[in-house]
Design a protein around this motif. Structure first.
Motif, PDB file in Angstrom:
ATOM      1  N   UNK A 195      95.414  46.298  10.654  1.00 30.96           N
ATOM      2  CA  UNK A 195      94.259  47.444  10.791  1.00 30.96           C
ATOM      3  C   UNK A 195      94.430  48.315  12.182  1.00 30.96           C
ATOM      4  N   UNK A 196      94.722  49.610  12.029  1.00 33.21           N
ATOM      5  CA  UNK A 196      94.520  50.444  13.260  1.00 33.21           C
ATOM      6  C   UNK A 196      93.299  50.457  13.942  1.00 33.21           C
ATOM      7  N   UNK A 197      93.242  50.362  15.290  1.00 33.02           N
ATOM      8  CA  UNK A 197      92.308  50.254  16.062  1.00 33.02           C
ATOM      9  C   UNK A 197      92.280  51.731  16.987  1.00 33.02           C
ATOM     10  N   UNK A 198      91.685  52.562  16.848  1.00 25.40           N
ATOM     11  CA  UNK A 198      91.562  53.925  17.479  1.00 25.40           C
ATOM     12  C   UNK A 198      90.343  54.216  18.276  1.00 25.40           C
ATOM     13  N   UNK A 199      90.147  53.731  19.558  1.00 26.64           N
ATOM     14  CA  UNK A 199      89.065  53.814  20.403  1.00 26.64           C
ATOM     15  C   UNK A 199      89.452  54.770  21.483  1.00 26.64           C
ATOM     16  N   UNK A 200      88.584  54.716  22.578  1.00 24.62           N
ATOM     17  CA  UNK A 200      88.667  55.456  23.826  1.00 24.62           C
ATOM     18  C   UNK A 200      89.718  54.852  24.428  1.00 24.62           C
ATOM     19  N   UNK A 201      90.454  55.542  25.334  1.00 28.94           N
ATOM     20  CA  UNK A 201      91.712  54.769  26.187  1.00 28.94           C
ATOM     21  C   UNK A 201      91.009  53.603  27.232  1.00 28.94           C
ATOM     22  N   UNK A 202      89.874  53.684  27.591  1.00 30.93           N
ATOM     23  CA  UNK A 202      89.364  52.766  28.510  1.00 30.93           C
ATOM     24  C   UNK A 202      88.968  51.275  27.998  1.00 30.93           C
ATOM     25  N   UNK A 203      88.774  51.452  26.579  1.00 32.36           N
ATOM     26  CA  UNK A 203      88.545  50.175  25.866  1.00 32.36           C
ATOM     27  C   UNK A 203      89.599  49.650  25.046  1.00 32.36           C
ATOM     28  N   UNK A 204      90.108  48.389  25.530  1.00 33.69           N
ATOM     29  CA  UNK A 204      91.274  48.002  24.852  1.00 33.69           C
ATOM     30  C   UNK A 204      90.890  47.067  23.419  1.00 33.69           C
ATOM     31  N   UNK A 205      91.683  46.792  22.653  1.00 34.39           N
ATOM     32  CA  UNK A 205      91.425  46.350  21.259  1.00 34.39           C
ATOM     33  C   UNK A 205      90.320  44.990  21.205  1.00 34.39           C
ATOM     34  N   UNK A 206      90.636  44.318  22.388  1.00 31.73           N
ATOM     35  CA  UNK A 206      89.935  42.925  22.341  1.00 31.73           C
ATOM     36  C   UNK A 206      88.549  43.283  22.624  1.00 31.73           C
ATOM     37  N   UNK A 207      88.432  44.192  23.536  1.00 28.03           N
ATOM     38  CA  UNK A 207      86.889  44.692  24.136  1.00 28.03           C
ATOM     39  C   UNK A 207      86.129  45.222  22.962  1.00 28.03           C
ATOM     40  N   UNK A 208      86.889  46.084  22.304  1.00 30.49           N
ATOM     41  CA  UNK A 208      86.227  46.841  21.414  1.00 30.49           C
ATOM     42  C   UNK A 208      85.781  46.075  20.034  1.00 30.49           C
ATOM     43  N   UNK A 209      86.955  45.322  19.588  1.00 28.58           N
ATOM     44  CA  UNK A 209      86.276  44.516  18.497  1.00 28.58           C
ATOM     45  C   UNK A 209      85.402  43.378  18.853  1.00 28.58           C
ATOM     46  N   UNK A 210      85.585  42.757  20.106  1.00 29.92           N
ATOM     47  CA  UNK A 210      84.496  41.923  20.513  1.00 29.92           C
ATOM     48  C   UNK A 210      82.952  42.416  20.751  1.00 29.92           C
ATOM     49  N   UNK A 211      83.097  43.635  20.813  1.00 32.00           N
ATOM     50  CA  UNK A 211      81.813  44.501  21.016  1.00 32.00           C
ATOM     51  C   UNK A 211      80.973  44.428  19.982  1.00 32.00           C
ATOM     52  N   UNK A 212      81.434  44.475  18.715  1.00 31.33           N
ATOM     53  CA  UNK A 212      80.899  44.333  17.298  1.00 31.33           C
ATOM     54  C   UNK A 212      80.392  43.034  16.905  1.00 31.33           C
ATOM     55  N   UNK A 213      80.822  41.894  17.804  1.00 34.07           N
ATOM     56  CA  UNK A 213      80.100  40.813  17.817  1.00 34.07           C
ATOM     57  C   UNK A 213      79.149  40.388  18.966  1.00 34.07           C
ATOM     58  N   UNK A 214      79.551  40.755  20.024  1.00 31.12           N
ATOM     59  CA  UNK A 214      78.556  40.321  21.280  1.00 31.12           C
ATOM     60  C   UNK A 214      77.423  41.418  21.463  1.00 31.12           C
ATOM     61  N   UNK A 215      77.601  42.631  20.829  1.00 30.64           N
ATOM     62  CA  UNK A 215      76.309  43.622  20.756  1.00 30.64           C
ATOM     63  C   UNK A 215      75.449  43.206  19.639  1.00 30.64           C
ATOM     64  N   UNK A 216      75.676  42.279  18.771  1.00 32.72           N
ATOM     65  CA  UNK A 216      74.778  41.770  17.804  1.00 32.72           C
ATOM     66  C   UNK A 216      74.482  40.387  18.103  1.00 32.72           C
ATOM     67  N   UNK A 217      74.856  39.937  19.283  1.00 30.52           N
ATOM     68  CA  UNK A 217      74.492  38.358  19.578  1.00 30.52           C
ATOM     69  C   UNK A 217      73.954  38.488  20.990  1.00 30.52           C
ATOM     70  N   UNK A 218      74.179  39.224  21.904  1.00 24.99           N
ATOM     71  CA  UNK A 218      73.594  39.346  23.156  1.00 24.99           C
ATOM     72  C   UNK A 218      72.723  40.453  23.687  1.00 24.99           C
ATOM     73  N   UNK A 219      71.680  40.064  24.276  1.00 26.33           N
ATOM     74  CA  UNK A 219      70.894  41.336  24.769  1.00 26.33           C
ATOM     75  C   UNK A 219      71.539  41.962  26.034  1.00 26.33           C
TER      76      UNK A 219
END
Length: 410
Positions: free
Chosen positions: A182-206
């Protein structure tokens, strides 16, 4: 003798009249207006938006001498400190927080009130510019992180339409079993791990709670146990076979074009590229559930924050520029160019398809939609990325958060 005195008197009167006329001329000659912008943004997406906006500003303000200085390996704190000529700084939220804590940025609260920013813009735009209940910046433009699928490709592969989060998990497992990347195309300052983790972390953490702890030391961070829950959730996806170290790959515009043509079933992509999402076959995953408890909080990137240093020399032009970038007129031009902005009215003409879903995500945004990496120091961000990498490789200790904090503050 009398003749010489008369000549001298006439000569002095001529000089006096000349000086008066000269002073009058100088008063009538307007001082050249000037604005100096310091750009400390490195990714091509935001730099493109900055160029569009500064070009539009030049067209509307031809009498203002606009100078744009790009930061090249410099230290932003030194570059905007005493003696600097910078009037506007465009930088990341992390830098905005660091500079505000050192007293180097103006509080823009009066600009927010005067221009009714909170009324005209989505909540996420206000959230990105605020730190500790003061507004030190204005978000340039938001990019949502979207999981998109091609409906026609899903039909060919006999895959279930991923209308809910559970559907999406099943789809990920089937694609993973088939070895489909699965290709991941985000901004240059967000690596794949950070971008994908945000989908989980932003739904778990305040995220606001995370912000309040910014660089407060290991003890404060370790008290945020929700972060370990996020790591456990990611490991749960790995142990269930939904994802692994080979599931995702770095994508680009060519990947988006292949996806649009039907060569790729699913991508993770920034809404910066929303102009590619015109085909009716392109849909947003996990976007149809009527159950609020299963709705995802969509992470939203805004990595270009406009700030004003306390020592800026051209105060009037600083204010005019801020008014310009938040104007409805400018934002409508950005929409016409295919972008989705943070301005409610400018986006009101976007109807139907994936773009309309993206607008809905912006409407539903909150403080918790800020991508978590923009509320933590870089050293902690790096250690989190490392732990996620280990989890994707099947290694799980159950103490990833504690370990990440210890590594960042050793």
């Amino acid at each position: 003798m009398l003749y010489k005195k008369r000549v001298l008197t006439i000569f002095l009167l001529i000089i006096l009249n000349f000086n008066i006329a000269s002073c009058s001329f100088r008063k009538d000659t307007p001082k050249e207006k000037q604005l100096n912008i310091y750009v400390d943004v490195k990714d091509k997406e935001s730099l493109n938006i900055v160029k569009i906006i500064t070009d539009e500003y030049k067209k509307s303000n031809s009498k203002v001498k606009l100078t744009v200085n790009n930061a090249i390996g410099g230290n932003i704190e030194e570059d905007i400190s005493k003696g600097s000529e910078q009037d506007i700084v465009i930088t990341s939220r992390n830098n905005m927080i660091k500079l505000s804590r050192k007293g180097l940025l103006n509080d823009l609260g009066s600009q927010y009130d005067e221009n009714k920013v909170s009324e005209k813009y989505y909540r996420i735009m206000n959230a990105y510019g605020r730190f500790e209940d003061k507004y030190y910046g204005m978000s340039l433009i938001p990019f949502t992180i979207e999981i998109l699928y091609n409906k026609s490709v899903f039909a060919k592969l006999n895959l279930t339409t991923p209308s809910t989060i559970n559907d999406l998990r099943e789809v990920l497992k089937k694609l993973n079993d088939a070895g489909t990347r699965i290709p991941v195309i985000l901004t240059d300052d967000i690596d794949i791990n950070s971008g994908l983790a945000s989908v989980v972390i932003n739904n778990r953490v305040s995220i606001r709670k995370l912000e309040s702890m910014f660089d407060s030391g290991p003890a404060a961070y370790k008290s945020l146990t929700e972060m370990q829950q996020a790591f456990d959730t990611i490991y749960g996806l790995v142990s269930s076979g939904n994802i692994n170290k080979n599931t995702f790959e770095i994508g680009n515009e060519a990947s988006i074009e292949k996806f649009s043509k039907g060569d790729i079933p699913l991508i993770v992509c920034s809404s910066y590229y929303s102009n590619y999402f015109k085909d009716n076959n392109i849909m947003i995953a996990a976007d149809s559930s009527n159950d609020p408890s299963t709705k995802m909080n969509i992470p939203i990137i805004s990595n270009a924050i406009i700030c004003t240093p306390i020592n800026g020399k051209n105060g009037e032009e600083m204010g005019n520029f801020l008014k310009f970038i938040i104007s409805e007129e400018l934002n409508k031009k950005l929409v016409e160019k295919g972008f989705i902005t943070g301005n409610k009215k400018a986006n009101s003409n976007i109807v139907g398809g994936a773009k309309a879903s993206i607008v809905k995500h912006l409407e539903n945004s909150s403080d918790d939609s800020i991508v978590y990496v923009y509320n933590i120091p870089d050293k902690l961000r790096s250690s989190i990325t490392s732990k996620i990498d280990q989890i994707l490789n099947g290694k799980h200790t159950g103490k990833e958060w504690q370990e990440a904090v210890d590594e960042a503050y050793k």
